[in-house]
Design a protein around this motif. Structure first.
Motif, PDB file in Angstrom:
ATOM      1  N   ALA A 273       0.815  -1.216   0.000  1.00  0.00           N
ATOM      2  CA  ALA A 273       0.000   0.000   0.000  1.00  0.00           C
ATOM      3  C   ALA A 273       0.849   1.266   0.000  1.00  0.00           C
ATOM      4  O   ALA A 273       0.570   2.203  -0.747  1.00  0.00           O
ATOM      5  CB  ALA A 273      -0.954  -0.004   1.192  1.00  0.00           C
ATOM      6  N   ILE A 274       1.880   1.309   0.842  1.00  0.00           N
ATOM      7  CA  ILE A 274       2.675   2.534   0.916  1.00  0.00           C
ATOM      8  C   ILE A 274       3.386   2.793  -0.406  1.00  0.00           C
ATOM      9  O   ILE A 274       3.488   3.947  -0.846  1.00  0.00           O
ATOM     10  CB  ILE A 274       3.684   2.494   2.090  1.00  0.00           C
ATOM     11  CG1 ILE A 274       4.423   3.817   2.230  1.00  0.00           C
ATOM     12  CG2 ILE A 274       4.650   1.333   1.935  1.00  0.00           C
ATOM     13  CD1 ILE A 274       3.548   5.008   2.494  1.00  0.00           C
ATOM     14  N   ALA A 275       3.869   1.738  -1.061  1.00  0.00           N
ATOM     15  CA  ALA A 275       4.529   1.933  -2.352  1.00  0.00           C
ATOM     16  C   ALA A 275       3.552   2.491  -3.377  1.00  0.00           C
ATOM     17  O   ALA A 275       3.882   3.403  -4.146  1.00  0.00           O
ATOM     18  CB  ALA A 275       5.125   0.610  -2.840  1.00  0.00           C
ATOM     19  N   LYS A 276       2.330   1.973  -3.377  1.00  0.00           N
ATOM     20  CA  LYS A 276       1.316   2.438  -4.326  1.00  0.00           C
ATOM     21  C   LYS A 276       0.922   3.874  -4.030  1.00  0.00           C
ATOM     22  O   LYS A 276       0.803   4.711  -4.948  1.00  0.00           O
ATOM     23  CB  LYS A 276       0.089   1.531  -4.258  1.00  0.00           C
ATOM     24  CG  LYS A 276      -0.992   1.844  -5.289  1.00  0.00           C
ATOM     25  CD  LYS A 276      -0.501   1.559  -6.694  1.00  0.00           C
ATOM     26  CE  LYS A 276      -1.620   1.691  -7.714  1.00  0.00           C
ATOM     27  NZ  LYS A 276      -1.132   1.495  -9.100  1.00  0.00           N
ATOM     28  N   GLU A 280       1.293   7.241  -6.364  1.00  0.00           N
ATOM     29  CA  GLU A 280       0.124   7.995  -6.818  1.00  0.00           C
ATOM     30  C   GLU A 280       0.132   9.452  -6.350  1.00  0.00           C
ATOM     31  O   GLU A 280      -0.272  10.341  -7.090  1.00  0.00           O
ATOM     32  CB  GLU A 280      -1.147   7.314  -6.314  1.00  0.00           C
ATOM     33  CG  GLU A 280      -1.445   5.984  -6.976  1.00  0.00           C
ATOM     34  CD  GLU A 280      -2.701   5.343  -6.422  1.00  0.00           C
ATOM     35  OE1 GLU A 280      -3.184   4.380  -7.037  1.00  0.00           O
ATOM     36  OE2 GLU A 280      -3.200   5.798  -5.385  1.00  0.00           O
ATOM     37  N   ASN A 281       0.553   9.666  -5.110  1.00  0.00           N
ATOM     38  CA  ASN A 281       0.472  11.022  -4.560  1.00  0.00           C
ATOM     39  C   ASN A 281       1.577  11.243  -3.538  1.00  0.00           C
ATOM     40  O   ASN A 281       1.350  11.248  -2.325  1.00  0.00           O
ATOM     41  CB  ASN A 281      -0.898  11.261  -3.918  1.00  0.00           C
ATOM     42  CG  ASN A 281      -1.155  12.736  -3.653  1.00  0.00           C
ATOM     43  OD1 ASN A 281      -0.244  13.555  -3.677  1.00  0.00           O
ATOM     44  ND2 ASN A 281      -2.410  13.075  -3.403  1.00  0.00           N
ATOM     45  N   GLU A 293      12.468   9.726  -5.811  1.00  0.00           N
ATOM     46  CA  GLU A 293      13.139   8.799  -6.731  1.00  0.00           C
ATOM     47  C   GLU A 293      13.503   7.479  -6.061  1.00  0.00           C
ATOM     48  O   GLU A 293      13.751   6.476  -6.738  1.00  0.00           O
ATOM     49  CB  GLU A 293      14.398   9.441  -7.308  1.00  0.00           C
ATOM     50  CG  GLU A 293      15.469   9.792  -6.294  1.00  0.00           C
ATOM     51  CD  GLU A 293      16.590  10.614  -6.908  1.00  0.00           C
ATOM     52  OE1 GLU A 293      17.743  10.214  -6.757  1.00  0.00           O
ATOM     53  OE2 GLU A 293      16.282  11.648  -7.548  1.00  0.00           O
ATOM     54  N   ARG A 294      13.513   7.449  -4.729  1.00  0.00           N
ATOM     55  CA  ARG A 294      13.860   6.216  -4.023  1.00  0.00           C
ATOM     56  C   ARG A 294      12.713   5.212  -4.029  1.00  0.00           C
ATOM     57  O   ARG A 294      12.928   4.027  -3.745  1.00  0.00           O
ATOM     58  CB  ARG A 294      14.267   6.540  -2.586  1.00  0.00           C
ATOM     59  CG  ARG A 294      15.510   7.413  -2.466  1.00  0.00           C
ATOM     60  CD  ARG A 294      15.761   7.826  -1.037  1.00  0.00           C
ATOM     61  NE  ARG A 294      16.119   6.699  -0.195  1.00  0.00           N
ATOM     62  CZ  ARG A 294      17.363   6.357   0.114  1.00  0.00           C
ATOM     63  NH1 ARG A 294      18.395   7.052  -0.360  1.00  0.00           N
ATOM     64  NH2 ARG A 294      17.607   5.330   0.892  1.00  0.00           N
ATOM     65  N   VAL A 295      11.484   5.688  -4.306  1.00  0.00           N
ATOM     66  CA  VAL A 295      10.350   4.767  -4.356  1.00  0.00           C
ATOM     67  C   VAL A 295      10.586   3.720  -5.435  1.00  0.00           C
ATOM     68  O   VAL A 295      10.357   2.521  -5.233  1.00  0.00           O
ATOM     69  CB  VAL A 295       9.036   5.533  -4.615  1.00  0.00           C
ATOM     70  CG1 VAL A 295       7.862   4.562  -4.721  1.00  0.00           C
ATOM     71  CG2 VAL A 295       8.787   6.554  -3.510  1.00  0.00           C
ATOM     72  N   GLY A 296      11.076   4.179  -6.594  1.00  0.00           N
ATOM     73  CA  GLY A 296      11.518   3.286  -7.657  1.00  0.00           C
ATOM     74  C   GLY A 296      10.542   2.178  -7.965  1.00  0.00           C
ATOM     75  O   GLY A 296       9.330   2.394  -8.107  1.00  0.00           O
ATOM     76  N   ASP A 297      11.068   0.957  -8.043  1.00  0.00           N
ATOM     77  CA  ASP A 297      10.236  -0.199  -8.374  1.00  0.00           C
ATOM     78  C   ASP A 297      10.006  -1.089  -7.158  1.00  0.00           C
ATOM     79  O   ASP A 297       9.925  -2.308  -7.266  1.00  0.00           O
ATOM     80  CB  ASP A 297      10.869  -1.004  -9.513  1.00  0.00           C
ATOM     81  CG  ASP A 297      12.276  -1.497  -9.176  1.00  0.00           C
ATOM     82  OD1 ASP A 297      12.774  -1.167  -8.075  1.00  0.00           O
ATOM     83  OD2 ASP A 297      12.861  -2.223 -10.001  1.00  0.00           O
TER      84      ASP A 297
END
Length: 410
Positions: A273-276, A280-281, A293-297
């Motif tokens: 959930a946190i990655a999504k 998204e926002n 940019e650290r969220v990445g894949d």
């Protein structure tokens, strides 16, 4: 007074087939009967057309991080405002149908006592207090230009807890003992870099095997366990070797790592959930812009890890890892997981499996006689429309410990 919840389709949280037009008898704070009538004087709660489930469990929350992170780090918020944010999040969590949570770092035992005494509404809480972090590692908050111990400026005793910097076995041991003094029921360590970090990389490992083993020994002395924040397999190998019982996130778990975890009975709590939500926002979280940019894949990495772990027979739970002032999408975790492993298994992961991971399956996590009467009713079919868990308004009844704490049935 006894309550008889009747007329709903019952999904028990154990993976059994739904029971149409079932009934659940509640006396005091316990479930005392299933498919039975109540004694004379029982209050009947008509749930016709609804689905009854065990109260949901979020096994990875950060209730103490309920304010905008940047405002906290810049010391722009009063203690009163931070407390109000925490109490709001507790209420929203319960209203969304989550009657229990495992807090993986951020609250002090004062919050646990406040909820337990009924002074503010909220779920049952099992907490780690301060996560154990190494200097410069994930969870070491604050500017790199400030002294390391300045992170404690963000801590409010009795309310919030921040990462305890602990380098070397002696510091880890002392930090672990302080966590238990703060009311921790388990320990949390960061053994790799993280997304919400400043001075590390997701590929970094943190803490030595010996340091992690020291925390494990302290946890075992308290008859509990260690779970670890981990975003790469090298860190997971270190942690599993040291004897931890659970891995959070699990980005990139491969077949070898999954087999190692399964062989040693190590569980996994993915946090899709946190990655999504960050994808998204990002701006709503008040995080420093370089974090974006650290969220990445990481979402795909956790998905791959979840599938590998599941294939190996690892117990896979459910956690949202939401942070900041908007934590009203805990059900998104179930919705995302349902796309990967199916709706029924996703529900089980957020109920009885989470209870097993948290060592409380004798009390919560399923609709069974003798369990605490933590129950919810939703106005949709969760097996065919699991995406609606992402809408807290679709949870129309919440019962915690035999008491109705939310009722918006029409």
């Amino acid at each position: 007074m006894a309550l008889l919840l009747t007329g709903a389709t019952v999904v028990d949280g154990l993976g059994n087939d739904p029971v149409p037009r079932g009934s659940v008898l509640v006396e005091g704070d316990r479930i005392t009967g299933i498919g039975v009538d109540g004694p004379v004087g029982t209050e009947t709660v008509d749930l016709d057309g609804l689905t009854l489930l065990p109260g949901l469990i979020d096994a990875h929350v950060h209730i103490g991080h309920s304010s905008e992170m940047r405002a906290v780090l810049n010391l722009e918020l009063s203690v009163a405002e931070r407390a109000a944010d925490i109490f709001r999040t507790l209420r929203e969590t319960l209203d969304a149908g989550f009657t229990a949570v495992r807090d993986c770092g951020g609250i002090d035992h004062g919050v646990l006592r406040t909820v337990a005494r009924g002074l503010v509404p909220g779920p049952r809480i099992w907490a780690s207090a301060s996560p154990l972090v190494q200097c410069g590692g994930h969870g070491h908050l604050g500017s790199p230009f400030a002294p390391p111990d300045d992170t404690f400026h963000f801590r409010v005793r009795g309310l919030t807890a921040v990462g305890r910097i602990s380098d070397g076995n002696d510091e880890v041991r002392k930090a672990a003992r302080e966590c238990f003094r703060q009311g921790a029921s388990f320990l949390k360590m960061a053994v790799t870099g993280g997304v919400v970090s400043i001075a590390d990389s997701l590929d970094d490992t943190q803490f030595t095997v010996e340091e992690i083993a020291t925390a494990v020994a302290e946890a075992h002395a308290r008859h509990t366990y260690v779970t670890v924040h981990a975003h790469n397999v090298a860190g997971i190998h270190n942690a599993v070797t040291a004897g931890v019982e659970c891995v959070e996130h699990g980005t990139g778990i491969d077949e070898e790592t999954a087999a190692m975890m399964a062989a040693r009975g190590v569980s996994l709590v993915p946090t899709l959930a946190i990655a999504k939500v960050l994808e998204e926002n990002f701006d709503q979280h008040g995080l420093p812009p370089q974090i974006r940019e650290r969220v990445g894949d990481t979402l795909q990495g956790m998905t791959d890890g979840l599938l590998a772990a599941r294939e190996a027979g690892v117990l896979v739970g459910s956690g949202s890892d939401l942070i900041g002032p908007r934590q009203d999408r805990r059900g998104l975790e179930i919705a995302l997981k349902a796309k990967i492993i199916g709706a029924h298994e996703a529900i089980v992961s957020a109920t009885s499996v989470n209870a097993r991971i948290m060592r409380v399956a004798d009390r919560i996590g399923s609709v069974e006689t003798g369990k605490l009467a933590d129950l919810i009713a939703v106005d949709f079919d969760p097996l065919t429309e699991p995406e609606l868990f992402d809408d807290p308004t679709r949870v129309v009844l919440v019962v915690k410990g035999g008491r109705i704490v939310k009722d918006t049935r029409k």
